[in-house]
Design a protein around this motif. Structure first.
Motif, PDB file in Angstrom:
ATOM      1  N   SER A  40       0.834  -1.192   0.000  1.00 39.89           N
ATOM      2  CA  SER A  40       0.000   0.000   0.000  1.00 39.89           C
ATOM      3  C   SER A  40       0.877   1.254   0.000  1.00 39.89           C
ATOM      4  O   SER A  40       1.844   1.340   0.742  1.00 39.89           O
ATOM      5  CB  SER A  40      -0.893  -0.034   1.237  1.00 39.89           C
ATOM      6  N   GLY A  41       0.530   2.200  -0.859  1.00 39.32           N
ATOM      7  CA  GLY A  41       1.256   3.463  -0.891  1.00 39.32           C
ATOM      8  C   GLY A  41       2.531   3.445  -1.715  1.00 39.32           C
ATOM      9  O   GLY A  41       3.263   4.426  -1.752  1.00 39.32           O
ATOM     10  N   THR A  45      -1.245   2.734  -8.053  1.00 37.62           N
ATOM     11  CA  THR A  45      -2.395   3.420  -8.647  1.00 37.62           C
ATOM     12  C   THR A  45      -1.950   4.685  -9.374  1.00 37.62           C
ATOM     13  O   THR A  45      -2.491   5.030 -10.432  1.00 37.62           O
ATOM     14  CB  THR A  45      -3.432   3.767  -7.555  1.00 37.62           C
ATOM     15  N   THR A  46      -0.945   5.340  -8.835  1.00 34.62           N
ATOM     16  CA  THR A  46      -0.423   6.538  -9.501  1.00 34.62           C
ATOM     17  C   THR A  46       0.066   6.183 -10.902  1.00 34.62           C
ATOM     18  O   THR A  46      -0.206   6.899 -11.869  1.00 34.62           O
ATOM     19  CB  THR A  46       0.708   7.159  -8.652  1.00 34.62           C
TER      20      THR A  46
END
Ligand code: ATP
Length: 344
Positions: A40-41, A45-46
């Motif tokens: 996560s992070g 998605t970016t």
């Protein structure tokens, strides 16, 4: 004929002062099932949003089917998208959901009908049964299929999928994994699939990129990233690994366990040796053999996971040997080519 469906060359993106992804270089081949895997992070998605054109990079180049698309708006990129929340239209039935993009493209009605039925069949939904159903009359897996059919119906050059199976329970997720892979093999569209779940990425992908803190750690086939992780992060994130701190001494390592033979040394003095639990054998038939005491035995159905204490170092080991008990003294070992040396 273009070789790559998507190329990212030195792509960076900041949100305010925070660099979400930095200097990304990935080339995704045409017809490939490519996953972007990371915690996560880490910026997955970016990357997907950059490929879609929902955001633009601060630097670097993005090409789609050989065309520079770096600052081209999403609707001009011919890209399909499936997100975790699916974003199906609840007021439209299954047929109209899949037909949506075709209607916008003003295809003749007869064409639309033919294509929608074709796509529903590809995703394994019988058009006769499902066409008139409302979205809320479908199971989670069926909704998933409608979303995929809808995204594929416009025949995009690339399909972007962001954790599309995230909301499904384990059994259904496993089933959809093999379905998705089958669909991709049938339609041969380039899939770019974002997930934090290593099993999804390993099972479905032709190749994957492993992300960590906005950077690509490694790109390779599932076998390459599993068998030959290039960094300790990749080794730790994908599968399980025993890490044994050691020092290089001539052609071998010195560790708490004792002397360890290795097949390759990378120049560093202080290293960490990585050995997968399933590479460790019970018994003394290996190049490196150590004696230890079993501290924990977990039955995993068909095989055992044991934790062996060797001179204070806990070594995890997967074995099909029966009859092992806690407190037993045993020998375990591995061959030198089955371990990987990382810089400490
Ligand atoms: P997850 O698996 O949790 O979805 P991810 O790997 O997809 O994570 P991103 O969504 O790409 O990660 O986010 C990367 C980093 O950028 C995160 O630290 C996130 O907090 C930050 N970030 C994402 N979007 C924004 C935004 N609009 N404004 C500020 N920071 C953002």
């Amino acid at each position: 004929m273009v070789e790559f469906a998507v190329e990212l060359d030195g792509v960076s993106k900041k949100y305010g002062n925070f660099e979400a992804v930095s200097n990304i270089k990935i080339s995704i081949r045409r017809g490939e099932f490519f996953s972007i895997l990371g915690p996560s992070g880490s910026g997955k998605t970016t990357i997907l949003r950059l490929i879609a054109g929902l955001i633009f990079p601060d630097s670097g180049l993005i090409k789609i089917m050989g065309q520079n698309c770096t600052f081209i708006p999403p609707y001009k990129r011919n890209i399909g998208m499936v997100f975790q929340d699916l974003a199906l239209f609840p007021h439209l039935n299954v047929f109209e959901n899949v037909a949506y993009g075709l209607r916008i493209r003003k295809l003749p009605e007869i064409e639309i009908k033919r294509k929608v039925c074709e796509w529903l069949e590809i995703v394994n939904l019988d058009p006769k049964i499902f066409s008139r159903r409302k979205i809320n009359q479908l199971s989670g897996g069926q909704q998933q299929r409608v979303a995929i059919a809808r995204a594929l119906a416009i025949e995009p050059s690339v399909l972007l999928l962001d954790e599309p199976l995230g909301s499904l329970d384990l059994k259904l997720r496993q089933h959809m994994m093999s379905e998705l892979k089958k669909i991709q093999r049938t339609v041969k569209t380039t899939f770019v699939y974002v997930t934090h779940d290593q099993s999804e990425a390993l099972v479905m992908s032709d190749r994957l990129a492993v992300m960590n803190q906005g950077k690509v750690e490694q790109v390779g086939s599932p076998i390459e990233v599993y068998e030959k992780p290039q960094t300790r992060f990749v080794a730790e994130f994908i599968g399980e690994m025993n890490f044994i701190p050691a020092e290089v001494c001539e052609d071998h390592l010195l560790s708490e366990l004792g002397k360890i033979k290795v097949s390759k040394i990378n120049g560093a003095k202080k290293v960490v040796l990585g050995v997968r639990p399933e590479k460790i054998k019970v018994g003394n038939k290996a190049e490196n053999v150590f004696r230890g005491k079993i501290e924990e035995v977990t039955y995993l159905g068909g095989f055992l996971k044991i934790k062996v204490n060797v001179n204070g170092v806990k070594i995890k080991c997967i074995t099909s040997s029966n009859g092992l008990r806690e407190e037993d003294e045993i020998e375990i070992g591995w061959n030198s080519e089955e371990a990987i040396v990382f810089e400490a």
